[in-house]
Each structure stands twice: as C-alpha cells, then as structure tokens.
Design a protein around this motif. Sequence first.
Motif, PDB file in Angstrom:
ATOM      1  N   ALA A 162      78.883  13.251  68.929  1.00 25.16           N
ATOM      2  CA  ALA A 162      79.091  13.917  70.217  1.00 25.16           C
ATOM      3  C   ALA A 162      80.161  14.989  70.102  1.00 25.16           C
ATOM      4  O   ALA A 162      79.988  16.115  70.594  1.00 25.16           O
ATOM      5  CB  ALA A 162      79.484  12.880  71.273  1.00 25.16           C
ATOM      6  N   ASP A 163      81.265  14.665  69.456  1.00 28.56           N
ATOM      7  CA  ASP A 163      82.349  15.632  69.296  1.00 28.56           C
ATOM      8  C   ASP A 163      81.895  16.836  68.483  1.00 28.56           C
ATOM      9  O   ASP A 163      82.194  17.987  68.822  1.00 28.56           O
ATOM     10  CB  ASP A 163      83.548  14.967  68.619  1.00 28.56           C
ATOM     11  CG  ASP A 163      84.208  13.924  69.504  1.00 28.56           C
ATOM     12  OD1 ASP A 163      83.969  13.947  70.728  1.00 28.56           O
ATOM     13  OD2 ASP A 163      84.953  13.079  68.974  1.00 28.56           O
ATOM     14  N   TYR A 173      71.503  16.499  74.027  1.00 26.81           N
ATOM     15  CA  TYR A 173      71.762  15.691  72.835  1.00 26.81           C
ATOM     16  C   TYR A 173      73.216  15.232  72.793  1.00 26.81           C
ATOM     17  O   TYR A 173      73.517  14.095  72.411  1.00 26.81           O
ATOM     18  CB  TYR A 173      71.407  16.479  71.574  1.00 26.81           C
ATOM     19  CG  TYR A 173      69.924  16.451  71.276  1.00 26.81           C
ATOM     20  CD1 TYR A 173      69.321  15.289  70.784  1.00 26.81           C
ATOM     21  CD2 TYR A 173      69.119  17.570  71.498  1.00 26.81           C
ATOM     22  CE1 TYR A 173      67.957  15.245  70.521  1.00 26.81           C
ATOM     23  CE2 TYR A 173      67.755  17.539  71.247  1.00 26.81           C
ATOM     24  CZ  TYR A 173      67.180  16.376  70.758  1.00 26.81           C
ATOM     25  OH  TYR A 173      65.836  16.332  70.516  1.00 26.81           O
ATOM     26  N   VAL A 174      74.128  16.129  73.177  1.00 29.42           N
ATOM     27  CA  VAL A 174      75.530  15.724  73.265  1.00 29.42           C
ATOM     28  C   VAL A 174      75.681  14.577  74.263  1.00 29.42           C
ATOM     29  O   VAL A 174      76.357  13.572  73.994  1.00 29.42           O
ATOM     30  CB  VAL A 174      76.412  16.920  73.700  1.00 29.42           C
ATOM     31  CG1 VAL A 174      77.859  16.461  73.905  1.00 29.42           C
ATOM     32  CG2 VAL A 174      76.359  18.032  72.668  1.00 29.42           C
ATOM     33  N   LEU A 175      75.043  14.715  75.415  1.00 28.87           N
ATOM     34  CA  LEU A 175      75.111  13.697  76.457  1.00 28.87           C
ATOM     35  C   LEU A 175      74.569  12.363  75.954  1.00 28.87           C
ATOM     36  O   LEU A 175      75.136  11.294  76.235  1.00 28.87           O
ATOM     37  CB  LEU A 175      74.325  14.164  77.688  1.00 28.87           C
ATOM     38  CG  LEU A 175      74.301  13.229  78.894  1.00 28.87           C
ATOM     39  CD1 LEU A 175      75.707  12.920  79.383  1.00 28.87           C
ATOM     40  CD2 LEU A 175      73.456  13.860  80.018  1.00 28.87           C
ATOM     41  N   GLY A 176      73.495  12.400  75.187  1.00 32.51           N
ATOM     42  CA  GLY A 176      72.917  11.173  74.644  1.00 32.51           C
ATOM     43  C   GLY A 176      73.903  10.421  73.758  1.00 32.51           C
ATOM     44  O   GLY A 176      74.012   9.193  73.822  1.00 32.51           O
ATOM     45  N   ASP A 204      92.206  13.804  59.491  1.00 29.13           N
ATOM     46  CA  ASP A 204      91.741  15.127  59.093  1.00 29.13           C
ATOM     47  C   ASP A 204      92.139  16.196  60.099  1.00 29.13           C
ATOM     48  O   ASP A 204      91.633  17.314  60.058  1.00 29.13           O
ATOM     49  CB  ASP A 204      90.216  15.136  58.938  1.00 29.13           C
ATOM     50  CG  ASP A 204      89.757  14.265  57.780  1.00 29.13           C
ATOM     51  OD1 ASP A 204      90.506  14.177  56.784  1.00 29.13           O
ATOM     52  OD2 ASP A 204      88.673  13.684  57.865  1.00 29.13           O
ATOM     53  N   PHE A 205      93.024  15.847  61.030  1.00 28.87           N
ATOM     54  CA  PHE A 205      93.465  16.761  62.084  1.00 28.87           C
ATOM     55  C   PHE A 205      92.297  17.219  62.955  1.00 28.87           C
ATOM     56  O   PHE A 205      92.248  18.361  63.407  1.00 28.87           O
ATOM     57  CB  PHE A 205      94.165  17.990  61.479  1.00 28.87           C
ATOM     58  CG  PHE A 205      95.646  17.809  61.352  1.00 28.87           C
ATOM     59  CD1 PHE A 205      96.515  18.556  62.111  1.00 28.87           C
ATOM     60  CD2 PHE A 205      96.157  16.884  60.469  1.00 28.87           C
ATOM     61  CE1 PHE A 205      97.888  18.382  62.000  1.00 28.87           C
ATOM     62  CE2 PHE A 205      97.519  16.699  60.341  1.00 28.87           C
ATOM     63  CZ  PHE A 205      98.393  17.450  61.107  1.00 28.87           C
ATOM     64  N   ARG A 206      91.361  16.326  63.173  1.00 24.82           N
ATOM     65  CA  ARG A 206      90.233  16.640  64.040  1.00 24.82           C
ATOM     66  C   ARG A 206      90.387  15.879  65.344  1.00 24.82           C
ATOM     67  O   ARG A 206      90.676  14.685  65.352  1.00 24.82           O
ATOM     68  CB  ARG A 206      88.912  16.256  63.350  1.00 24.82           C
ATOM     69  CG  ARG A 206      87.672  16.663  64.121  1.00 24.82           C
ATOM     70  CD  ARG A 206      86.436  16.541  63.229  1.00 24.82           C
ATOM     71  NE  ARG A 206      86.328  15.216  62.635  1.00 24.82           N
ATOM     72  CZ  ARG A 206      85.795  14.157  63.258  1.00 24.82           C
ATOM     73  NH1 ARG A 206      85.347  14.272  64.499  1.00 24.82           N
ATOM     74  NH2 ARG A 206      85.702  12.991  62.651  1.00 24.82           N
ATOM     75  N   ALA A 252      79.667  22.599  68.678  1.00 23.08           N
ATOM     76  CA  ALA A 252      78.575  23.557  68.461  1.00 23.08           C
ATOM     77  C   ALA A 252      78.124  24.184  69.775  1.00 23.08           C
ATOM     78  O   ALA A 252      77.758  25.360  69.821  1.00 23.08           O
ATOM     79  CB  ALA A 252      77.404  22.851  67.776  1.00 23.08           C
ATOM     80  N   VAL A 253      78.160  23.416  70.856  1.00 20.82           N
ATOM     81  CA  VAL A 253      77.804  23.963  72.180  1.00 20.82           C
ATOM     82  C   VAL A 253      78.780  25.065  72.576  1.00 20.82           C
ATOM     83  O   VAL A 253      78.385  26.124  73.078  1.00 20.82           O
ATOM     84  CB  VAL A 253      77.795  22.844  73.244  1.00 20.82           C
ATOM     85  CG1 VAL A 253      77.793  23.436  74.655  1.00 20.82           C
ATOM     86  CG2 VAL A 253      76.564  21.960  73.065  1.00 20.82           C
ATOM     87  N   LEU A 254      80.064  24.838  72.363  1.00 26.88           N
ATOM     88  CA  LEU A 254      81.066  25.841  72.718  1.00 26.88           C
ATOM     89  C   LEU A 254      80.905  27.099  71.866  1.00 26.88           C
ATOM     90  O   LEU A 254      81.073  28.221  72.346  1.00 26.88           O
ATOM     91  CB  LEU A 254      82.465  25.257  72.559  1.00 26.88           C
ATOM     92  CG  LEU A 254      82.828  24.158  73.555  1.00 26.88           C
ATOM     93  CD1 LEU A 254      84.175  23.530  73.199  1.00 26.88           C
ATOM     94  CD2 LEU A 254      82.851  24.687  74.979  1.00 26.88           C
ATOM     95  N   GLN A 255      80.560  26.931  70.603  1.00 23.95           N
ATOM     96  CA  GLN A 255      80.290  28.085  69.748  1.00 23.95           C
ATOM     97  C   GLN A 255      79.069  28.852  70.263  1.00 23.95           C
ATOM     98  O   GLN A 255      79.050  30.083  70.265  1.00 23.95           O
ATOM     99  CB  GLN A 255      80.060  27.624  68.310  1.00 23.95           C
ATOM    100  CG  GLN A 255      81.301  27.056  67.640  1.00 23.95           C
ATOM    101  CD  GLN A 255      81.016  26.536  66.247  1.00 23.95           C
ATOM    102  OE1 GLN A 255      79.916  26.695  65.725  1.00 23.95           O
ATOM    103  NE2 GLN A 255      82.004  25.905  65.635  1.00 23.95           N
TER     104      GLN A 255
END
Length: 333
Positions: free
Chosen positions: A125-126, A75-78, A249-251, A131-134
């Motif tokens: 994606a970001d 899903y991230v890749l999409g 927002d410092f993101r 969430a993937v890293l978590q």
Amino acid sequence: MLINTINGLKEVLGGVQNEMYWRTWKPFVRQAEISYIIPTIGEELYAQIDALIDASTDFVTGSNVQKSLIERLRYVLGHYVTMESQLSMLLLQGDGGTVVASPPNMQAPGKWMVTARIAEARDKADREMEAVLQFLEKNKSSFATWTASDAYTISAKLFLSSATQFTDYFPAVRNSRRMYLALRSYIEKSEREYVETLIGNALFNDLKTKIANGDVLAPHEKSVVTMLRTIVANDAFRRAVPYLNLNSDFRLVSEADGIETKDALMGDRLTAIKADTEKEVQNESKKLKNYLDENASSSVFAPYFQSDLYVPKTKKVSRLRVTNEDPTMPFVL
C-alpha cells in the motif's frame, strides 16, 4: 466511495476463495479511505473522482487519465483494507462476545502468518501510494483540483518545494512524496522558528517572495538559498524524526502492523540521527552568518545589512616589523 460493491473489492484483493459479503467489508473500505486515501490526495480530489463512480455498479466515467488514477487508487485501497481487516476478520463478534472462527476442515493461521500478511499489505500500500503521487505530479495539468489543494505535493512558497528538492539537500528522503507530505509542516515550522530569526524577517521575506514568484536569483542569493535549504532540510528532519514511523531503510511506513513493528527506528538510532542533523544545522548556520556578514552592504542583502543582525567584519591590520636603525627617526618602532 472508490469501491462500492463486493465484486469491486474482490477484483483488487486477488486470491479470494471464500464467500464475502459487502456489509462485512464496507466498514473496512470506508475506514481505509478516511485514514489513508483522503489525507494523502485531499478532500477536493477525492470528491471529484468519487463523483465519477457509479455507487451501485462501480462503473467509472471520465477521461482516460481519471480512470487510470481511480484504478491505481483502488489497488492501494485494497491493500489498506487487507491491512486494517486481518485481525478483525479472524474473530467472530456478536451479542455473546468475541470468539475465534473455526469452520470445518479449516484452522486459524499462526501469529507469524498474520503478522507477515499485514506487513506485506502495508508495504504494498505504501509503495503503490507513492506511485499514485508520482502519477498525479506527472499529470498535474489534468487535476487542477489537486494542485489547488493543501494535499498538493509541490509547495512553491517553501524553501524546499518538493520531495525531489528535499532529497537534493537530505538524500535519506529518497524522493518520497509521502515522506515530503509528512515533513512539510516541520519545514514550515523550521522556516518560521529558526531561519527567520537567523537571517531576519526582512531578508527572509525578500528571498521567499523571489522564490515563490520564480524570479531569477543573483549568484550571491543562490549561495544563501543553498545554505538555507541545507539548514531547513536537516532542522525539519530533526524535529520530525521522533514522530515518524520510519524503518531501518529510512522509509516511511504506515501505522504498526497490529502486532509488532520490528524494523522501526528507535532509541540510540534516533538519538544519533538527531545529533547528526543538529550538528549539520549549527555548522551550516555559522557558514551562512559569516557569509552574510562578509558580503552584506547597502546594495547586496540590503534588508540584512540594515538590520540589527548584521555584524560588520573588522579588517585585520598587518603588523610590519621595522628595525629602528635611523637615529633621526626615534618614533619608528
């Protein structure tokens, strides 16, 4: 690749209403993997999960946790594919040059639509990569390949070993693993170029070794490490902020949306951030130096005490006012 067929891509894109051909989309899939997925999870983990995917059917084998990771990454890749492909897919390229596609009963979207679409894909994606890293941190026992790689989001050898710890000393990081990965090289640079010269190589290595080994620190060592972490957090962010793509927002966000990044920090705001962090570094450095000079001895912070950096604190002699009323004691002032 994590996605190898047009059907597999359609499953994660959603909202597909027209014909799509794999030969057209394959370059964007691979590009997104190389640019975003692999740098974040590492070559080692990517190779491990890629081996679990059938290249002709996209069927996944492996454990449930591995399958769950691949689903999340797809899903991230999409989203990254959408972000990278939007402008190119609006145009037709060939030997005769580039033209705008204009099928019957259809029209090209306006600029604001394209910009909004790319920005939406970027943000999704970001967010989902975070969430993937978590997910990887939570299930790290199942991904030994990842924990042994440079992409691992916990670095026990550093004073600031994780996104959570960085946030304790610099709240603007907001527990972002992606932000921590972007800042990690600056943390190392700050430790090597600033902290080591501030407290000396001997004490620096002594504390680093104890932290890396998980040793229990004495109260006076904890006080010093707390100040050191505050210094490193601010100094690393000061060094990094001109080169990070941060929004208001410092993101941390991906590269510009292809047309314009309206919410990126620029100019006066960056200058103010650098000034604030520099001030914090200087103040905390003075506190640390005073603390070491006042408490160092042959048994406490011995490496620092024995170094040229140690400056003994002279004790102030109290001045007692005495009146000379006794003529037999003329030497008394």
